[in-house]
Design a protein around this motif. Sequence first.
Motif, PDB file in Angstrom:
ATOM      1  N   ILE A 262      44.298  39.810  38.569  1.00 26.69           N
ATOM      2  CA  ILE A 262      45.156  39.029  39.500  1.00 26.69           C
ATOM      3  C   ILE A 262      45.855  40.277  40.383  1.00 26.69           C
ATOM      4  O   ILE A 262      46.139  39.976  41.418  1.00 26.69           O
ATOM      5  CB  ILE A 262      46.273  38.742  38.941  1.00 26.69           C
ATOM      6  CG1 ILE A 262      47.166  37.896  39.201  1.00 26.69           C
ATOM      7  CG2 ILE A 262      47.773  40.039  38.441  1.00 26.69           C
ATOM      8  CD1 ILE A 262      48.522  37.402  38.871  1.00 26.69           C
TER       9      ILE A 262
ATOM     10  N   ILE B 290      43.185  32.762  40.790  1.00 30.50           N
ATOM     11  CA  ILE B 290      43.420  31.176  40.299  1.00 30.50           C
ATOM     12  C   ILE B 290      42.169  30.827  41.505  1.00 30.50           C
ATOM     13  O   ILE B 290      41.178  30.319  40.337  1.00 30.50           O
ATOM     14  CB  ILE B 290      44.363  30.153  41.052  1.00 30.50           C
ATOM     15  CG1 ILE B 290      45.958  30.902  40.439  1.00 30.50           C
ATOM     16  CG2 ILE B 290      44.399  29.108  41.186  1.00 30.50           C
ATOM     17  CD1 ILE B 290      47.052  30.084  41.388  1.00 30.50           C
TER      18      ILE B 290
ATOM     19  N   PHE C 122      54.459  34.344  36.695  1.00 32.40           N
ATOM     20  CA  PHE C 122      52.775  33.681  36.551  1.00 32.40           C
ATOM     21  C   PHE C 122      52.879  32.617  36.386  1.00 32.40           C
ATOM     22  O   PHE C 122      51.391  32.099  36.189  1.00 32.40           O
ATOM     23  CB  PHE C 122      51.249  34.788  36.534  1.00 32.40           C
ATOM     24  CG  PHE C 122      50.537  34.128  37.220  1.00 32.40           C
ATOM     25  CD1 PHE C 122      49.664  33.143  38.358  1.00 32.40           C
ATOM     26  CD2 PHE C 122      48.993  33.841  35.929  1.00 32.40           C
ATOM     27  CE1 PHE C 122      48.740  33.210  38.446  1.00 32.40           C
ATOM     28  CE2 PHE C 122      47.700  33.583  36.476  1.00 32.40           C
ATOM     29  CZ  PHE C 122      47.099  33.605  37.274  1.00 32.40           C
TER      30      PHE C 122
ATOM     31  N   ASP D 224      53.365  29.066  36.289  1.00 24.34           N
ATOM     32  CA  ASP D 224      52.699  27.739  37.504  1.00 24.34           C
ATOM     33  C   ASP D 224      51.037  28.460  37.815  1.00 24.34           C
ATOM     34  O   ASP D 224      50.856  27.029  36.836  1.00 24.34           O
ATOM     35  CB  ASP D 224      53.727  27.531  38.492  1.00 24.34           C
ATOM     36  CG  ASP D 224      55.227  27.585  38.233  1.00 24.34           C
ATOM     37  OD1 ASP D 224      54.943  26.527  36.821  1.00 24.34           O
ATOM     38  OD2 ASP D 224      56.028  27.426  39.112  1.00 24.34           O
ATOM     39  N   GLY D 225      50.426  29.639  37.961  1.00 24.35           N
ATOM     40  CA  GLY D 225      49.908  30.054  38.135  1.00 24.35           C
ATOM     41  C   GLY D 225      48.876  30.099  37.391  1.00 24.35           C
ATOM     42  O   GLY D 225      47.566  29.053  37.310  1.00 24.35           O
ATOM     43  N   TYR D 226      49.013  30.006  36.298  1.00 25.91           N
ATOM     44  CA  TYR D 226      48.523  30.167  34.909  1.00 25.91           C
ATOM     45  C   TYR D 226      48.305  28.726  34.222  1.00 25.91           C
ATOM     46  O   TYR D 226      47.222  28.270  33.586  1.00 25.91           O
ATOM     47  CB  TYR D 226      49.712  30.843  33.114  1.00 25.91           C
ATOM     48  CG  TYR D 226      48.520  30.926  32.199  1.00 25.91           C
ATOM     49  CD1 TYR D 226      47.684  32.416  32.652  1.00 25.91           C
ATOM     50  CD2 TYR D 226      48.792  30.071  30.974  1.00 25.91           C
ATOM     51  CE1 TYR D 226      46.705  32.621  30.737  1.00 25.91           C
ATOM     52  CE2 TYR D 226      47.981  30.961  29.722  1.00 25.91           C
ATOM     53  CZ  TYR D 226      47.118  31.727  30.063  1.00 25.91           C
ATOM     54  OH  TYR D 226      47.229  31.983  28.653  1.00 25.91           O
TER      55      TYR D 226
ATOM     56  N   LEU E 224      48.361  25.834  36.046  1.00 27.74           N
ATOM     57  CA  LEU E 224      47.123  25.896  37.072  1.00 27.74           C
ATOM     58  C   LEU E 224      45.604  25.412  36.548  1.00 27.74           C
ATOM     59  O   LEU E 224      44.786  24.470  37.042  1.00 27.74           O
ATOM     60  CB  LEU E 224      47.599  25.898  38.482  1.00 27.74           C
ATOM     61  CG  LEU E 224      47.048  25.464  39.722  1.00 27.74           C
ATOM     62  CD1 LEU E 224      48.110  25.777  40.941  1.00 27.74           C
ATOM     63  CD2 LEU E 224      44.946  25.784  39.864  1.00 27.74           C
ATOM     64  N   ILE E 225      45.339  26.992  36.335  1.00 26.69           N
ATOM     65  CA  ILE E 225      44.020  26.954  36.169  1.00 26.69           C
ATOM     66  C   ILE E 225      43.930  26.572  34.816  1.00 26.69           C
ATOM     67  O   ILE E 225      42.812  25.775  35.563  1.00 26.69           O
ATOM     68  CB  ILE E 225      44.064  29.144  35.294  1.00 26.69           C
ATOM     69  CG1 ILE E 225      44.416  29.584  37.008  1.00 26.69           C
ATOM     70  CG2 ILE E 225      42.514  28.549  34.846  1.00 26.69           C
ATOM     71  CD1 ILE E 225      44.328  31.235  37.178  1.00 26.69           C
TER      72      ILE E 225
END
Length: 487
Positions: free
Chosen positions: A171, A177, A210, A212-214, A216-217
Amino acid sequence: MTDPKSNRALMIQGTGSNVGKSMLVAGLCRAAVRRGLRVAPFKPQNMSNNAAVTEDGGEIGRAQALQARACGVAPHTDMNPVLLKPETDMGSQVVVQGQRLTTVRARDYKALKPRLMTHVLESFHRLKASHDLVIVEGAGSPAEVNLRAGDIANMGFARAADVPVILTGDIDRGGVIAQIVGTQAVIDPEDAAMVAGFMVNKFRGDPSLFDDGYALIERHTGWRGFGVLPWFDGAHRLPAEDAQDLGAARGTGGFHIAVLTLSRIANFDDLDPLSAEAGCRVTMVRAGQAVPGDADLVIIPGSKSTRGDLAFLRDQGWDVDLAAHMRRGGRVLGICGGYQMLGTAVHDPDGIEGPAGSTPGLGLLEVETVMTPAKALRQVRAVHVPTGQPMRGYEIHIGRTDGPDCARPFARVDGRDEGAMRADGRVAGSYLHGMFSDDSFRSAYLSGMGAPKSDLQFEAGVDAVLDDLATHVATHLDVPGLLSVAR
């Protein structure tokens, strides 16, 4: 009856080079050992000029030697069965199960891979049979699908050996992502099926930012997440594998050591103990920079291409800087390839390191070197002649060096003279790598040149960092989950 926890393996692959795979494997190795497992590291193919000599008389990448240390076991050639050591921009020496096989151009390496996979699998299965867990490190990225045919380093190995993969993104470099989701998008579906989950490395700040990003992945890939690992501040205290990781300057002490950053610098972890000394300041002199005028000691380190780096050295004007350094009363130490450069000439009649021929040396020692096919690979115990201090080190070189200044050896190894010194003692050369890791020798050597005495315990410090790394990994990653997917 076989222990159900035994003979398993797990592979850590990355979304790119330098995402922290080597450090992650070292931390996971130490964390798994703490859980009572017999663990070994493994990297099918490595590319590095930073090599370690193993107890079974071969060489592997230094990263795998560090990972072995994290496991509490001796480094073995099976831990890195294929090591590529770049000699030019176009070609590399190929080391197989610890021994030099050949030198090939990059475009010709593909034809070797089927033969090399046999050795890779031999080594892996030997390790797996004798350990509870083998933690495998990939190389580069599986997203380099143009290199997939004949691959022995990433998915080609994972599928051949049936080892589940954890994909790691970085990151800190941004776009993590896309790194992970994009990798799944470009790799073959059968390769993607080998991926058991993902991790995110090198997060700075609050990891919850992070979340939300996690998520999403996880949604886009369907892969299980095993955690976000915050930035590990102690990483700089572990040996670096890539020369690009070498800092321009390290330390703030008064004794100034300048190191020539050669184009094919090798075994540069020789410098780590010097950088850790509170009384020293180590400057990595880069291309286009002058050797600092206030340097007390200039070190010419190892090189994978002695004659090529002699030309590189002269192109930077460092030969002129070294002459000025000597006029000011400075000292010079050449290690391995650097030792060869200090002599009056380097001869390569058989073209072992490049085109056959001879190159004038720097003329700071009355010695000459002839390159020979046989490579010296051994761990040694030695005595430094000027101080009488015992020390440990290792030899990993080709070439034979002789001349009048060899009558003043740098060290004694198993009853034989090693290295050379000028009559005034201000210029010395040695084939011994790793000597500065020995605390008593390093202290005596530096204090003999005016550096403050030190009580630094370098090796103990490395072990302490590995312990801290294991705690860091266990705190932030789902280590039980990772171990549960190994097979």
